[in-house]
Design an enzyme around this catalytic site. Structure first.
Site, PDB file in Angstrom:
ATOM      1  N   ASP A  98     -21.191 -40.658 143.381  1.00  9.06           N
ATOM      2  CA  ASP A  98     -20.109 -40.040 142.617  1.00  9.06           C
ATOM      3  C   ASP A  98     -19.703 -41.028 141.530  1.00  9.06           C
ATOM      4  O   ASP A  98     -19.389 -42.189 141.814  1.00  9.06           O
ATOM      5  CB  ASP A  98     -18.920 -39.732 143.527  1.00  9.06           C
ATOM      6  CG  ASP A  98     -17.816 -38.994 142.783  1.00  9.06           C
ATOM      7  OD1 ASP A  98     -17.926 -37.768 142.639  1.00  9.06           O
ATOM      8  OD2 ASP A  98     -16.861 -39.670 142.340  1.00  9.06           O
ATOM      9  N   ASN A 143     -14.839 -38.220 129.378  1.00  4.98           N
ATOM     10  CA  ASN A 143     -14.677 -36.824 128.953  1.00  4.98           C
ATOM     11  C   ASN A 143     -13.344 -36.607 128.236  1.00  4.98           C
ATOM     12  O   ASN A 143     -13.277 -35.990 127.171  1.00  4.98           O
ATOM     13  CB  ASN A 143     -14.748 -35.901 130.167  1.00  4.98           C
ATOM     14  CG  ASN A 143     -15.999 -35.042 130.159  1.00  4.98           C
ATOM     15  OD1 ASN A 143     -16.660 -34.863 129.145  1.00  4.98           O
ATOM     16  ND2 ASN A 143     -16.333 -34.492 131.309  1.00  4.98           N
ATOM     17  N   HIS A 150     -16.448 -33.778 125.499  1.00  7.43           N
ATOM     18  CA  HIS A 150     -17.493 -33.359 126.428  1.00  7.43           C
ATOM     19  C   HIS A 150     -18.888 -33.813 125.999  1.00  7.43           C
ATOM     20  O   HIS A 150     -19.767 -34.005 126.845  1.00  7.43           O
ATOM     21  CB  HIS A 150     -17.473 -31.840 126.588  1.00  7.43           C
ATOM     22  CG  HIS A 150     -16.271 -31.346 127.338  1.00  7.43           C
ATOM     23  ND1 HIS A 150     -16.087 -31.576 128.679  1.00  7.43           N
ATOM     24  CD2 HIS A 150     -15.176 -30.638 126.921  1.00  7.43           C
ATOM     25  CE1 HIS A 150     -14.945 -31.030 129.076  1.00  7.43           C
ATOM     26  NE2 HIS A 150     -14.365 -30.456 128.026  1.00  7.43           N
ATOM     27  N   ASP A 169     -21.506 -35.486 128.445  1.00  6.01           N
ATOM     28  CA  ASP A 169     -22.903 -35.071 128.611  1.00  6.01           C
ATOM     29  C   ASP A 169     -23.849 -36.252 128.409  1.00  6.01           C
ATOM     30  O   ASP A 169     -24.835 -36.403 129.136  1.00  6.01           O
ATOM     31  CB  ASP A 169     -23.248 -33.964 127.613  1.00  6.01           C
ATOM     32  CG  ASP A 169     -22.533 -32.657 127.929  1.00  6.01           C
ATOM     33  OD1 ASP A 169     -21.952 -32.551 129.029  1.00  6.01           O
ATOM     34  OD2 ASP A 169     -22.552 -31.756 127.069  1.00  6.01           O
ATOM     35  N   ASP A 176     -20.061 -34.626 138.328  1.00  4.32           N
ATOM     36  CA  ASP A 176     -20.542 -35.995 138.125  1.00  4.32           C
ATOM     37  C   ASP A 176     -21.108 -36.584 139.424  1.00  4.32           C
ATOM     38  O   ASP A 176     -21.043 -37.794 139.650  1.00  4.32           O
ATOM     39  CB  ASP A 176     -19.415 -36.884 137.587  1.00  4.32           C
ATOM     40  CG  ASP A 176     -18.215 -36.944 138.529  1.00  4.32           C
ATOM     41  OD1 ASP A 176     -18.171 -36.144 139.481  1.00  4.32           O
ATOM     42  OD2 ASP A 176     -17.315 -37.790 138.318  1.00  4.32           O
TER      43      ASP A 176
END
Length: 245
Positions: free
Chosen positions: A121, A129, A134, A138, A164
């Site tokens: 994680d 973000n 975003h 990405d 994530d």
């Protein structure tokens, strides 16, 4: 001069010439089928111009069908690959990853050869973000996926489990070895930043590990690895708060 025996009509039998003639006739009869040419089972005598044109047309159609079949098979393979991969990053999606977990469990069941599942994680992904947008998030996911796939074996599997979170199946790897590999990968993530729009950004990760041994189920193994990751993540947060205090 020697004369051969008389036959029933009183004539002299020419046995030598008669038998030779018979043998010649038999040889000619047996050779005849071998001399007859055929195309696709049609004898030469029946290969009229119209028949030849029809056969050539049929052979062309068969060849086209064969090529079209190969093209469709290739397309099916492409679609199967797309169905197995994440829509954003070049790793397996959750469904395909679970299938790899099941394969590893089957290997352990049949051959007593356990593997290991690692659950990752990301740390700092939400901040990237929220701060940079975003597109930066990405880019972070692509960065993580590329690093993970570059530092595991071809026999291992890497998947994005959602958001994530990432997973790894470390094939034929004992629990201690898997824990060491998980920490190694997290250290690589922590020390390898990526650049987005001229800014150097980095993410970390918390990890959990669970052995894939006989008698386990894929979803159960995922839940156990996730739980181990959560414990480690909470410990990291507590450590960070202690340092800030």
């Amino acid at each position: 001069m020697r004369i051969g025996p008389l036959n029933t009509t009183g004539n002299v039998s020419r046995s030598g010439k008669t038998e030779t003639a018979k043998k010649g006739s038999a040889a000619g009869a047996s050779a005849a089928p071998r001399d007859a040419a055929s195309i696709m089972g049609v004898p030469e005598a029946e290969l009229t111009p119209n028949v030849q044109r029809a056969l050539l047309s049929l052979m062309g159609e068969v060849d086209q069908l064969r090529k079209e079949t190969e093209r469709l098979r290739g397309r099916v393979r492409e679609l199967e690959s797309l169905a197995d991969h994440d829509v954003l990053v070049p790793v397996l999606n959750r469904r395909a990853f679970l299938r790899e977990v099941s394969k590893a469990l089957a290997l352990a069941e049949r051959h007593d050869a356990p593997s290991a599942l690692v659950y990752l994680d990301l740390n700092g992904f939400k901040e990237i973000n929220d701060t940079y947008g975003h597109a930066a998030g990405d880019a972070a996911l692509h960065h993580v996926a590329s690093l993970l796939t570059a530092h595991v074996r071809e026999t291992d599997a890497v998947g994005r489990l959602g958001g994530d979170e990432f997973g790894l199946v470390l094939t034929l790897t004992a629990h201690d070895g898997a824990q060491a590999k998980a920490q190694e990968l997290v250290d690589i993530l922590h020390t390898t930043p990526f650049v987005h729009e001229g800014k150097e950004l980095s993410v970390g990760a918390a990890w959990g590990c669970h052995p894939l041994m006989p008698g386990h189920k894929a979803e159960e193994a995922m839940a156990q690895a996730d739980a181990a990751m959560y414990v480690r993540k909470q410990a990291q947060k507590a450590e960070a708060q202690r340092k800030q205090a």
